[in-house]
Design a protein around this motif. Sequence first.
Motif, PDB file in Angstrom:
ATOM      1  N   ALA A   6     -23.705  10.173   4.469  1.00 25.77           N
ATOM      2  CA  ALA A   6     -23.525   8.722   5.230  1.00 25.77           C
ATOM      3  C   ALA A   6     -24.696   7.772   5.171  1.00 25.77           C
ATOM      4  CB  ALA A   6     -22.760   8.999   6.514  1.00 25.77           C
ATOM      5  N   LEU A   7     -25.849   8.701   5.616  1.00 20.35           N
ATOM      6  CA  LEU A   7     -27.101   7.886   5.737  1.00 20.35           C
ATOM      7  C   LEU A   7     -27.686   7.459   4.373  1.00 20.35           C
ATOM      8  CD1 LEU A   7     -29.139   7.043   7.953  1.00 20.35           C
ATOM      9  CD2 LEU A   7     -30.521   9.414   7.288  1.00 20.35           C
ATOM     10  N   SER A   8     -27.307   8.282   3.407  1.00 23.31           N
ATOM     11  CA  SER A   8     -27.864   7.705   2.125  1.00 23.31           C
ATOM     12  C   SER A   8     -27.100   6.426   1.470  1.00 23.31           C
ATOM     13  CB  SER A   8     -27.518   8.971   1.232  1.00 23.31           C
ATOM     14  OG  SER A   8     -28.295  10.142   1.400  1.00 23.31           O
ATOM     15  N   ALA A   9     -25.928   6.447   1.935  1.00 21.00           N
ATOM     16  CA  ALA A   9     -24.998   5.277   1.548  1.00 21.00           C
ATOM     17  C   ALA A   9     -25.622   4.026   2.269  1.00 21.00           C
ATOM     18  CB  ALA A   9     -23.527   5.522   1.963  1.00 21.00           C
ATOM     19  N   LEU A  10     -25.853   4.412   3.857  1.00 22.00           N
ATOM     20  CA  LEU A  10     -26.675   3.173   4.614  1.00 22.00           C
ATOM     21  C   LEU A  10     -27.865   2.575   3.940  1.00 22.00           C
ATOM     22  CD1 LEU A  10     -25.713   4.184   8.115  1.00 22.00           C
ATOM     23  CD2 LEU A  10     -24.234   2.863   6.676  1.00 22.00           C
ATOM     24  N   ALA A  28     -18.249  -5.709   0.491  1.00 23.06           N
ATOM     25  CA  ALA A  28     -17.381  -4.989   1.605  1.00 23.06           C
ATOM     26  C   ALA A  28     -17.976  -3.460   1.629  1.00 23.06           C
ATOM     27  CB  ALA A  28     -15.988  -5.088   1.071  1.00 23.06           C
ATOM     28  N   LEU A  29     -17.976  -2.977   2.791  1.00 23.76           N
ATOM     29  CA  LEU A  29     -18.398  -1.838   3.357  1.00 23.76           C
ATOM     30  C   LEU A  29     -17.354  -0.835   3.137  1.00 23.76           C
ATOM     31  CD1 LEU A  29     -20.771  -3.465   4.517  1.00 23.76           C
ATOM     32  CD2 LEU A  29     -21.088  -1.626   5.919  1.00 23.76           C
ATOM     33  N   SER A  30     -17.584   0.414   2.464  1.00 24.84           N
ATOM     34  CA  SER A  30     -16.577   1.406   2.243  1.00 24.84           C
ATOM     35  C   SER A  30     -16.455   2.127   3.603  1.00 24.84           C
ATOM     36  CB  SER A  30     -17.316   2.447   1.470  1.00 24.84           C
ATOM     37  OG  SER A  30     -18.328   2.991   1.843  1.00 24.84           O
ATOM     38  N   SER A  31     -15.497   2.893   3.700  1.00 22.85           N
ATOM     39  CA  SER A  31     -15.217   3.636   5.043  1.00 22.85           C
ATOM     40  C   SER A  31     -16.381   4.598   5.382  1.00 22.85           C
ATOM     41  CB  SER A  31     -13.747   4.366   4.922  1.00 22.85           C
ATOM     42  OG  SER A  31     -13.734   5.176   3.720  1.00 22.85           O
ATOM     43  N   SER A  32     -16.803   5.366   4.343  1.00 20.79           N
ATOM     44  CA  SER A  32     -17.780   6.118   4.553  1.00 20.79           C
ATOM     45  C   SER A  32     -19.175   5.518   4.983  1.00 20.79           C
ATOM     46  CB  SER A  32     -18.487   6.999   3.119  1.00 20.79           C
ATOM     47  OG  SER A  32     -18.847   6.038   2.072  1.00 20.79           O
ATOM     48  N   GLN A  33     -19.520   4.264   4.480  1.00 24.38           N
ATOM     49  CA  GLN A  33     -20.604   3.453   5.168  1.00 24.38           C
ATOM     50  C   GLN A  33     -20.317   3.108   6.349  1.00 24.38           C
ATOM     51  OE1 GLN A  33     -20.509   0.378   1.813  1.00 24.38           O
ATOM     52  NE2 GLN A  33     -22.395   1.251   0.889  1.00 24.38           N
ATOM     53  N   LEU A  34     -19.293   2.592   6.725  1.00 22.81           N
ATOM     54  CA  LEU A  34     -18.992   2.224   8.222  1.00 22.81           C
ATOM     55  C   LEU A  34     -19.088   3.651   9.106  1.00 22.81           C
ATOM     56  CD1 LEU A  34     -15.846  -0.249   7.952  1.00 22.81           C
ATOM     57  CD2 LEU A  34     -18.219  -0.517   9.024  1.00 22.81           C
ATOM     58  N   GLY A 254     -12.227  -1.031  10.739  1.00 24.28           N
ATOM     59  CA  GLY A 254     -12.105  -0.756   9.279  1.00 24.28           C
ATOM     60  C   GLY A 254     -12.641  -1.613   8.167  1.00 24.28           C
ATOM     61  N   ASN A 255     -12.898  -2.778   8.639  1.00 22.26           N
ATOM     62  CA  ASN A 255     -13.026  -3.907   7.608  1.00 22.26           C
ATOM     63  C   ASN A 255     -14.176  -4.549   7.827  1.00 22.26           C
ATOM     64  OD1 ASN A 255     -12.501  -5.980   5.607  1.00 22.26           O
ATOM     65  ND2 ASN A 255     -11.323  -6.966   6.842  1.00 22.26           N
ATOM     66  N   ALA A 256     -15.363  -4.428   7.196  1.00 21.19           N
ATOM     67  CA  ALA A 256     -16.633  -4.994   7.525  1.00 21.19           C
ATOM     68  C   ALA A 256     -17.348  -5.415   6.094  1.00 21.19           C
ATOM     69  CB  ALA A 256     -17.469  -4.168   8.122  1.00 21.19           C
ATOM     70  N   LEU A 287     -18.881  -6.073  23.408  1.00 19.18           N
ATOM     71  CA  LEU A 287     -18.684  -4.794  23.895  1.00 19.18           C
ATOM     72  C   LEU A 287     -18.172  -3.836  22.976  1.00 19.18           C
ATOM     73  CD1 LEU A 287     -17.379  -5.255  27.574  1.00 19.18           C
ATOM     74  CD2 LEU A 287     -19.877  -4.997  26.727  1.00 19.18           C
ATOM     75  N   GLY A 288     -17.430  -4.298  21.899  1.00 21.63           N
ATOM     76  CA  GLY A 288     -17.006  -3.525  20.716  1.00 21.63           C
ATOM     77  C   GLY A 288     -15.656  -3.665  20.680  1.00 21.63           C
ATOM     78  N   PRO A 289     -14.885  -2.844  20.030  1.00 20.57           N
ATOM     79  CA  PRO A 289     -15.211  -1.702  19.424  1.00 20.57           C
ATOM     80  C   PRO A 289     -16.046  -1.898  18.325  1.00 20.57           C
ATOM     81  CG  PRO A 289     -12.869  -1.595  19.085  1.00 20.57           C
ATOM     82  CD  PRO A 289     -13.226  -2.933  19.714  1.00 20.57           C
ATOM     83  N   TYR A 290     -16.890  -1.103  18.119  1.00 23.84           N
ATOM     84  CA  TYR A 290     -17.842  -1.010  16.822  1.00 23.84           C
ATOM     85  C   TYR A 290     -17.283   0.259  16.224  1.00 23.84           C
ATOM     86  CZ  TYR A 290     -20.817  -4.321  19.126  1.00 23.84           C
ATOM     87  OH  TYR A 290     -21.388  -5.501  19.749  1.00 23.84           O
ATOM     88  N   GLU A 291     -16.178   0.071  15.585  1.00 18.12           N
ATOM     89  CA  GLU A 291     -15.609   1.354  14.689  1.00 18.12           C
ATOM     90  C   GLU A 291     -15.130   2.115  15.933  1.00 18.12           C
ATOM     91  OE1 GLU A 291     -14.386   1.417  11.428  1.00 18.12           O
ATOM     92  OE2 GLU A 291     -14.794  -0.705  11.994  1.00 18.12           O
ATOM     93  N   GLY A 292     -14.364   1.980  16.815  1.00 20.86           N
ATOM     94  CA  GLY A 292     -13.963   2.717  17.836  1.00 20.86           C
ATOM     95  C   GLY A 292     -14.686   3.152  18.900  1.00 20.86           C
ATOM     96  N   ILE A 293     -15.947   2.590  18.885  1.00 18.21           N
ATOM     97  CA  ILE A 293     -16.975   2.999  20.049  1.00 18.21           C
ATOM     98  C   ILE A 293     -17.336   1.745  20.762  1.00 18.21           C
ATOM     99  CG2 ILE A 293     -19.236   3.943  20.530  1.00 18.21           C
ATOM    100  CD1 ILE A 293     -19.060   5.500  17.848  1.00 18.21           C
ATOM    101  N   PHE A 294     -17.017   1.898  22.075  1.00 15.87           N
ATOM    102  CA  PHE A 294     -17.512   0.742  23.117  1.00 15.87           C
ATOM    103  C   PHE A 294     -18.870   0.662  23.529  1.00 15.87           C
ATOM    104  CE2 PHE A 294     -13.094   0.011  23.004  1.00 15.87           C
ATOM    105  CZ  PHE A 294     -12.618  -1.302  22.852  1.00 15.87           C
TER     106      PHE A 294
END
Length: 301
Positions: A6-10, A28-34, A254-256, A287-294
């Motif tokens: 994932a870090l390589s994708a980022l 568009a970012l992929s789910s793995s990048q997110l 899931g959409n970024a 405050l979020g959620p940032y892909e499920g994290i507040f």
Amino acid sequence: MHFTTALSALTLVAAALAAPLTERSVTALSSSQLAGFAPFTQFARAAYCPSSKVKNWGCGEACKALPGFQPTLTGGDGNAVQLFFVGYWPQQNSVVVAHQGTDPTALMSDLTDLNFFLTDLDNKLFPGVSDAVQVHNGFGAEHAKTATTILAETKRIIAANGATQVMLIGHSLGGALAELDSLFMALNLPSSIHVKAVTYGTPRVGNPQFAALLDSKVPDFVRINNEADLVPIVPGRFLGFQHPHGEIHILSPGNAVACSGDDNADDSKCTIKTVPNILEGDIINHLGPYEGIFIGTIFCN
């Protein structure tokens, strides 16, 4: 997902965002990048937790999500000085520095009160930087309170562990401090040390000259904005402020998209078009959620 993948994708995302461009674009970012941002989001979340919990890496869900991290220094009081922590992340052979943010309503009050101004960077902290490079006076003053202490600990960890990179992370005001930290580290560490920054809901920190300098010195820089969060659009560009490159805008879970250039105002999917003024923003999105994290004090559990 394996975090290294994932870090390589980022890294590819950051390279694309930093590349010179003749026209604006969004990708568009992929789910793995997110998903790859989750560890950084958890570090930003942990920065809101009391030092008494962070120093033993017992800060609840955020700390559990990052097993093996070794905090070596905590500081701040959450009042006169924002909380922060520094530590070693063996999984990435990296120093991590994370700064606490602030209550979003209090931050918005500070950022819309015109009793702030652009000021030169301290040449003792930012050697060789032109006087044309200016930042928000409050952010610069807050950064100066902890800069030398954090740099000394960063150098100690690099020497003790052979760390090859430094990661600067923060949300809200903490994101502004991480942004300043990233330039500070790039100017004060050997060029062999990779500097990476990931920030969340960050206000504008400096003028166009500051943005251009950060673009050149910290190409691996990402700033993540969530939906209609209004904090990233202040202080206004009409006051002389400008974001650097690296915008990632979460449109919905899931959409970024990754928005190219500095302060992309051209594309409808980027923050400026989504939130053209503070009346059309939503402070809750800060405050979020940032892909499920507040992220925030109430989410330190």
